[in-house]
Design an enzyme around this catalytic site. Sequence first.
Site, PDB file in Angstrom:
ATOM      1  CB  ILE A  57       5.131  79.062   9.356  1.00 63.28           C
ATOM      2  CG1 ILE A  57       6.237  78.137   9.861  1.00 63.28           C
ATOM      3  CG2 ILE A  57       5.521  80.533   9.459  1.00 63.28           C
ATOM      4  CD1 ILE A  57       7.495  78.153   8.979  1.00 63.28           C
ATOM      5  CB  CYS A  58       3.431  78.464  14.764  1.00 64.83           C
ATOM      6  SG  CYS A  58       3.275  76.679  14.950  1.00 64.83           S
ATOM      7  CD  GLN A  59      10.179  78.041  17.172  1.00 63.86           C
ATOM      8  OE1 GLN A  59      10.062  79.197  16.789  1.00 63.86           O
ATOM      9  NE2 GLN A  59      11.301  77.355  16.996  1.00 63.86           N
ATOM     10  N   GLY A  61       4.444  73.895  14.574  1.00 63.15           N
ATOM     11  CA  GLY A  61       3.347  73.396  13.743  1.00 63.15           C
ATOM     12  C   GLY A  61       2.022  73.265  14.465  1.00 63.15           C
ATOM     13  CB  THR A  85      10.073  79.041  12.726  1.00 65.80           C
ATOM     14  OG1 THR A  85       8.957  79.711  12.106  1.00 65.80           O
ATOM     15  CG2 THR A  85      11.314  79.892  12.564  1.00 65.80           C
TER      16      THR A  85
END
Length: 100
Positions: A57-59, A61, A85
């Site tokens: 996961i990141c902020q 995608g 996120t």
Amino acid sequence: MKSITVTELAERSGVPLIDVREVDEFAAGHVPGAVNIPMSEIGNRLDELPAESFDVICQAGGRSARVVEALESRGFDATNVEGGTGEWISQGRAVEVPSA
């Protein structure tokens, strides 16, 4: 590339979650249980990745998608979390913030 939605992530259990955002982003709030290995460091920290399948996961995608593609080419069984996120938070889901 395999991917799941934030809703699917929330329903999963027992699957490790790697957050590839930078340390300061992670510290501002992350999905509970996520482990932070920033995208900028992941190439040097491959030995810290789970041997079994895991989610990334990141902020939003984008970074996680690039990381998943790179990891798949190295034989890892990684799945991208679409929306990241930011989507997790916008759905009102709980986040962890490390205590200082």
